[in-house]
Design a protein around this motif. Structure first.
Motif, PDB file in Angstrom:
ATOM      1  N   ASP A 140      43.272  40.160  14.642  1.00  0.00           N
ATOM      2  CA  ASP A 140      41.987  40.224  15.350  1.00  0.00           C
ATOM      3  C   ASP A 140      41.966  39.135  16.415  1.00  0.00           C
ATOM      4  O   ASP A 140      41.279  38.118  16.275  1.00  0.00           O
ATOM      5  N   PRO A 141      42.733  39.310  17.488  1.00  0.00           N
ATOM      6  CA  PRO A 141      42.866  38.255  18.502  1.00  0.00           C
ATOM      7  C   PRO A 141      41.637  38.100  19.390  1.00  0.00           C
ATOM      8  O   PRO A 141      41.692  38.253  20.605  1.00  0.00           O
ATOM      9  N   VAL A 142      40.515  37.799  18.758  1.00  0.00           N
ATOM     10  CA  VAL A 142      39.264  37.520  19.460  1.00  0.00           C
ATOM     11  C   VAL A 142      38.815  36.131  19.031  1.00  0.00           C
ATOM     12  O   VAL A 142      38.550  35.899  17.848  1.00  0.00           O
ATOM     13  N   ALA A 143      38.750  35.197  19.965  1.00  0.00           N
ATOM     14  CA  ALA A 143      38.402  33.816  19.632  1.00  0.00           C
ATOM     15  C   ALA A 143      37.011  33.749  19.020  1.00  0.00           C
ATOM     16  O   ALA A 143      36.052  34.290  19.570  1.00  0.00           O
ATOM     17  N   LYS A 144      36.896  33.069  17.899  1.00  0.00           N
ATOM     18  CA  LYS A 144      35.632  32.974  17.187  1.00  0.00           C
ATOM     19  C   LYS A 144      34.770  31.850  17.773  1.00  0.00           C
ATOM     20  O   LYS A 144      35.285  30.897  18.378  1.00  0.00           O
ATOM     21  N   PRO A 145      33.445  31.929  17.597  1.00  0.00           N
ATOM     22  CA  PRO A 145      32.543  30.977  18.277  1.00  0.00           C
ATOM     23  C   PRO A 145      32.778  29.517  17.912  1.00  0.00           C
ATOM     24  O   PRO A 145      32.726  28.646  18.787  1.00  0.00           O
ATOM     25  N   GLY A 146      33.048  29.232  16.628  1.00  0.00           N
ATOM     26  CA  GLY A 146      33.264  27.844  16.237  1.00  0.00           C
ATOM     27  C   GLY A 146      34.512  27.247  16.843  1.00  0.00           C
ATOM     28  O   GLY A 146      34.570  26.038  17.117  1.00  0.00           O
ATOM     29  N   VAL A 147      35.521  28.061  17.071  1.00  0.00           N
ATOM     30  CA  VAL A 147      36.770  27.594  17.673  1.00  0.00           C
ATOM     31  C   VAL A 147      36.527  27.224  19.137  1.00  0.00           C
ATOM     32  O   VAL A 147      36.959  26.160  19.609  1.00  0.00           O
ATOM     33  N   ILE A 148      35.829  28.092  19.859  1.00  0.00           N
ATOM     34  CA  ILE A 148      35.513  27.806  21.264  1.00  0.00           C
ATOM     35  C   ILE A 148      34.622  26.568  21.356  1.00  0.00           C
ATOM     36  O   ILE A 148      34.803  25.722  22.241  1.00  0.00           O
ATOM     37  N   ALA A 149      33.672  26.448  20.427  1.00  0.00           N
ATOM     38  CA  ALA A 149      32.742  25.316  20.460  1.00  0.00           C
ATOM     39  C   ALA A 149      33.470  23.993  20.291  1.00  0.00           C
ATOM     40  O   ALA A 149      33.216  23.026  21.031  1.00  0.00           O
ATOM     41  N   VAL A 150      34.392  23.916  19.334  1.00  0.00           N
ATOM     42  CA  VAL A 150      35.141  22.670  19.119  1.00  0.00           C
ATOM     43  C   VAL A 150      36.065  22.395  20.298  1.00  0.00           C
ATOM     44  O   VAL A 150      36.218  21.234  20.729  1.00  0.00           O
ATOM     45  N   ALA A 151      36.677  23.442  20.843  1.00  0.00           N
ATOM     46  CA  ALA A 151      37.543  23.257  22.013  1.00  0.00           C
ATOM     47  C   ALA A 151      36.757  22.662  23.174  1.00  0.00           C
ATOM     48  O   ALA A 151      37.220  21.737  23.856  1.00  0.00           O
ATOM     49  N   ASN A 152      35.552  23.181  23.413  1.00  0.00           N
ATOM     50  CA  ASN A 152      34.722  22.649  24.495  1.00  0.00           C
ATOM     51  C   ASN A 152      34.201  21.257  24.175  1.00  0.00           C
ATOM     52  O   ASN A 152      34.109  20.393  25.062  1.00  0.00           O
ATOM     53  N   LEU A 153      33.850  21.023  22.922  1.00  0.00           N
ATOM     54  CA  LEU A 153      33.368  19.706  22.513  1.00  0.00           C
ATOM     55  C   LEU A 153      34.414  18.633  22.797  1.00  0.00           C
ATOM     56  O   LEU A 153      34.114  17.594  23.418  1.00  0.00           O
ATOM     57  N   LEU A 154      35.646  18.864  22.363  1.00  0.00           N
ATOM     58  CA  LEU A 154      36.712  17.881  22.578  1.00  0.00           C
ATOM     59  C   LEU A 154      37.112  17.822  24.046  1.00  0.00           C
ATOM     60  O   LEU A 154      37.279  16.730  24.612  1.00  0.00           O
ATOM     61  N   GLY A 155      37.265  18.978  24.672  1.00  0.00           N
ATOM     62  CA  GLY A 155      37.721  19.012  26.061  1.00  0.00           C
ATOM     63  C   GLY A 155      36.777  18.313  27.005  1.00  0.00           C
ATOM     64  O   GLY A 155      37.200  17.555  27.890  1.00  0.00           O
ATOM     65  N   GLN A 156      35.461  18.530  26.835  1.00  0.00           N
ATOM     66  CA  GLN A 156      34.482  17.917  27.722  1.00  0.00           C
ATOM     67  C   GLN A 156      34.296  16.431  27.415  1.00  0.00           C
ATOM     68  O   GLN A 156      34.145  15.624  28.324  1.00  0.00           O
ATOM     69  N   HIS A 157      34.308  16.082  26.126  1.00  0.00           N
ATOM     70  CA  HIS A 157      34.079  14.682  25.766  1.00  0.00           C
ATOM     71  C   HIS A 157      35.206  13.783  26.254  1.00  0.00           C
ATOM     72  O   HIS A 157      34.955  12.684  26.764  1.00  0.00           O
ATOM     73  N   TYR A 158      36.449  14.248  26.104  1.00  0.00           N
ATOM     74  CA  TYR A 158      37.599  13.421  26.489  1.00  0.00           C
ATOM     75  C   TYR A 158      38.125  13.758  27.888  1.00  0.00           C
ATOM     76  O   TYR A 158      39.161  13.228  28.300  1.00  0.00           O
ATOM     77  N   ASP A 159      37.411  14.626  28.606  1.00  0.00           N
ATOM     78  CA  ASP A 159      37.799  15.015  29.963  1.00  0.00           C
ATOM     79  C   ASP A 159      39.213  15.593  29.998  1.00  0.00           C
ATOM     80  O   ASP A 159      39.992  15.324  30.906  1.00  0.00           O
ATOM     81  N   ARG A 160      39.509  16.393  29.018  1.00  0.00           N
ATOM     82  CA  ARG A 160      40.766  17.141  28.962  1.00  0.00           C
ATOM     83  C   ARG A 160      40.402  18.577  28.587  1.00  0.00           C
ATOM     84  O   ARG A 160      40.533  18.993  27.442  1.00  0.00           O
ATOM     85  N   PRO A 161      39.922  19.375  29.553  1.00  0.00           N
ATOM     86  CA  PRO A 161      39.326  20.681  29.241  1.00  0.00           C
ATOM     87  C   PRO A 161      40.307  21.818  28.987  1.00  0.00           C
ATOM     88  O   PRO A 161      39.889  22.917  28.640  1.00  0.00           O
TER      89      PRO A 161
END
Length: 589
Positions: A140-161
């Motif tokens: 089921d290669p559909v990214a789940k909401p919690g995965v995207i949320a953590v990716a954005n949380l880390l990417g935006q906080h550490y400026d590595r998006p």
């Protein structure tokens, strides 16, 4: 008799067993009857399908190859089933994470803080349980909401998006293939990236993996090391990739769907953990989960009859796919694309076979007129309970962008507060951008919906939806009790006492539910709906009162203006009467 003639004879024997079944909880469409002539042609086309049967579907995984790089589950794993594809790497003996020392030339920000819980709510003292590694058993290669949320949380906080999410399924296991993994792009040989990666994974795994468990992260791989939440131990990692160019994060099903305490403020106990889908059919993927399941999978050894036709996974092609699309009444692209797959899942649900979203052997057998065999427990995905269904439910996986049309667009427009004409135009695009800019978990340049967008829109419309799975009874305490008491307009002391229990009984009676005094999912929904109805009635009454006052003020102002105008006219008339008439002498001159 030729093989082709045999296929036609099977098709002519009749359609599939039309067993009773409810509507698919996510993809609500009318039941599609299979035309026998279509089945016959489908059989002919399947015989010349160009796709390959997965290596592991034959029971032989010795030849499995690929570029999977995810960690092998070294602990007892959930999901059931034996054999099948393997992971592309494995963890070995304990080995500490090697971190670089602090350097003022490379300053790393302090860890992120929780900014998503409602005002006044804090993270609980308890931490979510994490007893098993939930391996990949679903395609089921559909990214789940919690995965995207953590990716954005880390990417935006550490400026590595930069990050990558789901991947097309191949003959390996990886949580990327079921949308539960993210690769956060960092370079372990860059001094700044290395320190960011070290700091981030240390934050996640410190204190027995507290933050990782609150986020539902079950494993981490970074720079030759792997960590698992079930035992909190860093180990050496050996695999096709050393993970020096990214941090790999794998999530539990609860973490993938944002049901953990970082998002809800309520820590999951062992009895509340979503055990995930059950792989109980040999040589086949498990059904795509539609709702959480707290029941552990029962081991089974069920192997379906092999039809001789090739399995087609999402993104796969074959002559049979296009004919299947005609049966499903979707665009005949010849590819098992997202639209076809969603329709296939709905069709599988209607036919009583596991909702895998894959053209597998059971699906072929039923499509060719065979009866649905007695399936092992857990083979089919559980339906979403009524108390969790909202107006968003059928659209939570829909990807729509500017230029699209349809019901998903209309639901999106209504949620964004724009005219719901079902056409995704510039106004809808601007509203989506405005919504994204107000959400810290979304990227500002968002141009299309994903599972996280839908999750946040649903949460905005139904703020307490996540708590409907939390059962409450007398003597319970905590945040869910506080929220319940606010809905019931009681003192929110967070203690489920006799007064709260009586209010629950009254609410159950009003909703014609069994008066148990226990708050289950249906009771949560009834209380929530009643509170919403009260709020809407109060808002309507307030708006009507404001409108009445406005009309009254306008009427008074108009009356005052008319009175003033009349008074001025009367004054002018009187002034004209008081002027002296000219004398005869003046007239003569």
């Amino acid at each position: 008799m030729t093989e082709t003639q045999g296929v036609i004879d099977v098709a002519r024997a009749g359609g599939p067993d039309r067993r009773p079944g409810g509507r698919h909880p996510v993809h609500r469409g009318r039941h599609r009857e299979i035309k026998r002539s279509g089945v016959a042609v489908l059989g002919l086309a399947l015989a010349v399908s160009l796709t390959q049967l997965p290596v592991w579907a034959t029971g032989d995984d010795a030849g499995a190859t690929g570029d999977g790089t995810e960690v092998e589950a070294p602990a007892p794993a959930s999901g059931g089933g034996k054999g099948g594809p393997s992971y592309g790497g494995r963890s070995t003996g304990p080995a500490p994470l090697e971190t670089l020392p602090d350097d003022p030339n490379y300053p790393v920000p302090e860890p992120p803080t929780n900014e998503v819980l409602p005002e006044g709510m804090e993270l609980p003292e308890a931490v979510d349980e994490a007893d098993v590694f939930q391996r990949n058993v679903v395609c089921d290669p559909v990214a789940k909401p919690g995965v995207i949320a953590v990716a954005n949380l880390l990417g935006q906080h550490y400026d590595r998006p930069g990050y990558t999410l789901s991947r097309s399924c191949i003959d390996l296991r990886s949580e990327h293939y079921d949308g539960r993994a993210v690769d956060w792009q960092l370079n372990a040989y860059d001094p700044m990236d290395r320190r960011i990666g070290d700091a981030a994974v240390t934050w996640l795994t410190d204190n027995d993996g507290e933050v990782a468990r609150r986020l539902g992260i079950q494993s981490i791989i970074w720079n030759h090391r792997a960590w698992h939440a079930y035992d909190g131990t860093w180990r050496s990692y050996v695999g096709q990739s050393p993970h020096t160019d990214h941090v790999h994060l794998s999530f539990t099903w609860d973490g993938a769907y944002m049901r953990t305490s970082w998002w809800t403020g309520v820590a999951l106990t062992a009895d509340e953990i979503d055990q995930g889908p059950c792989a109980v059919i040999g040589g086949a993927y498990a059904a795509v989960p539609q709702a959480r399941s707290t029941q552990e999978c029962v081991p089974a050894e069920f192997w379906p009859n092999v039809t001789g036709y090739n399995t087609v996974r999402p993104g796969g092609q074959g002559a049979g796919v296009e004919l299947l699309q005609s049966i499903l009444e979707v665009e005949p692209t010849g590819v098992l694309d997202p639209a076809t797959r969603e329709a296939l899942i709905a069709w599988q649900d209607e036919q009583g076979v596991p909702q895998t979203g894959v053209l597998d052997q059971l699906t072929y057998a039923v499509a060719l007129g065979g009866e649905v065999p007695e399936l092992p427990e857990g083979a089919r995905a559980p339906e979403i309970p009524d108390y969790r269904v909202t107006e968003f439910t059928p659209h939570l996986r829909a990807v729509v962008t500017e230029g699209d049309r349809g019901e998903s667009v209309k639901v999106l427009q209504e949620a964004l507060g724009v005219d719901g004409d079902g056409v995704f135009g510039p106004i809808t695009a601007a509203a989506l951008t405005e919504f994204a800019e107000a959400q810290p978990l979304l990227k500002d340049d968002l141009t299309a919906t994903d599972t996280l967008v839908w999750h946040l829109l649903e949460q905005q419309a139904h703020p307490l939806l996540a708590y409907r799975d939390v059962e409450l009874a007398i003597e319970d305490r905590g945040t869910p009790v506080v929220l319940l008491q606010r809905l019931l307009e009681l003192e929110d002391d967070g203690i489920f006492g006799p007064i709260t229990q009586q209010a629950v009984l009254d609410a159950q009676a009003a909703a014609e539910l069994e008066p148990t005094g226990i708050v289950d999912g249906a009771t949560w929904k009834a209380i929530d709906d009643a509170a919403v109805a009260r709020a809407e009635a109060e808002a309507k009454a307030k708006a009507e009162e404001e409108e009445r006052q406005k009309a009254e003020a306008e009427a008074n102002a108009k009356a005052e203006a008319e009175a003033k105008e009349k008074a001025e006219a009367e004054a002018e008339r009187i002034a004209g009467l008081e002027q002296p008439e000219p004398s005869r002498a003046a007239i003569g001159r």
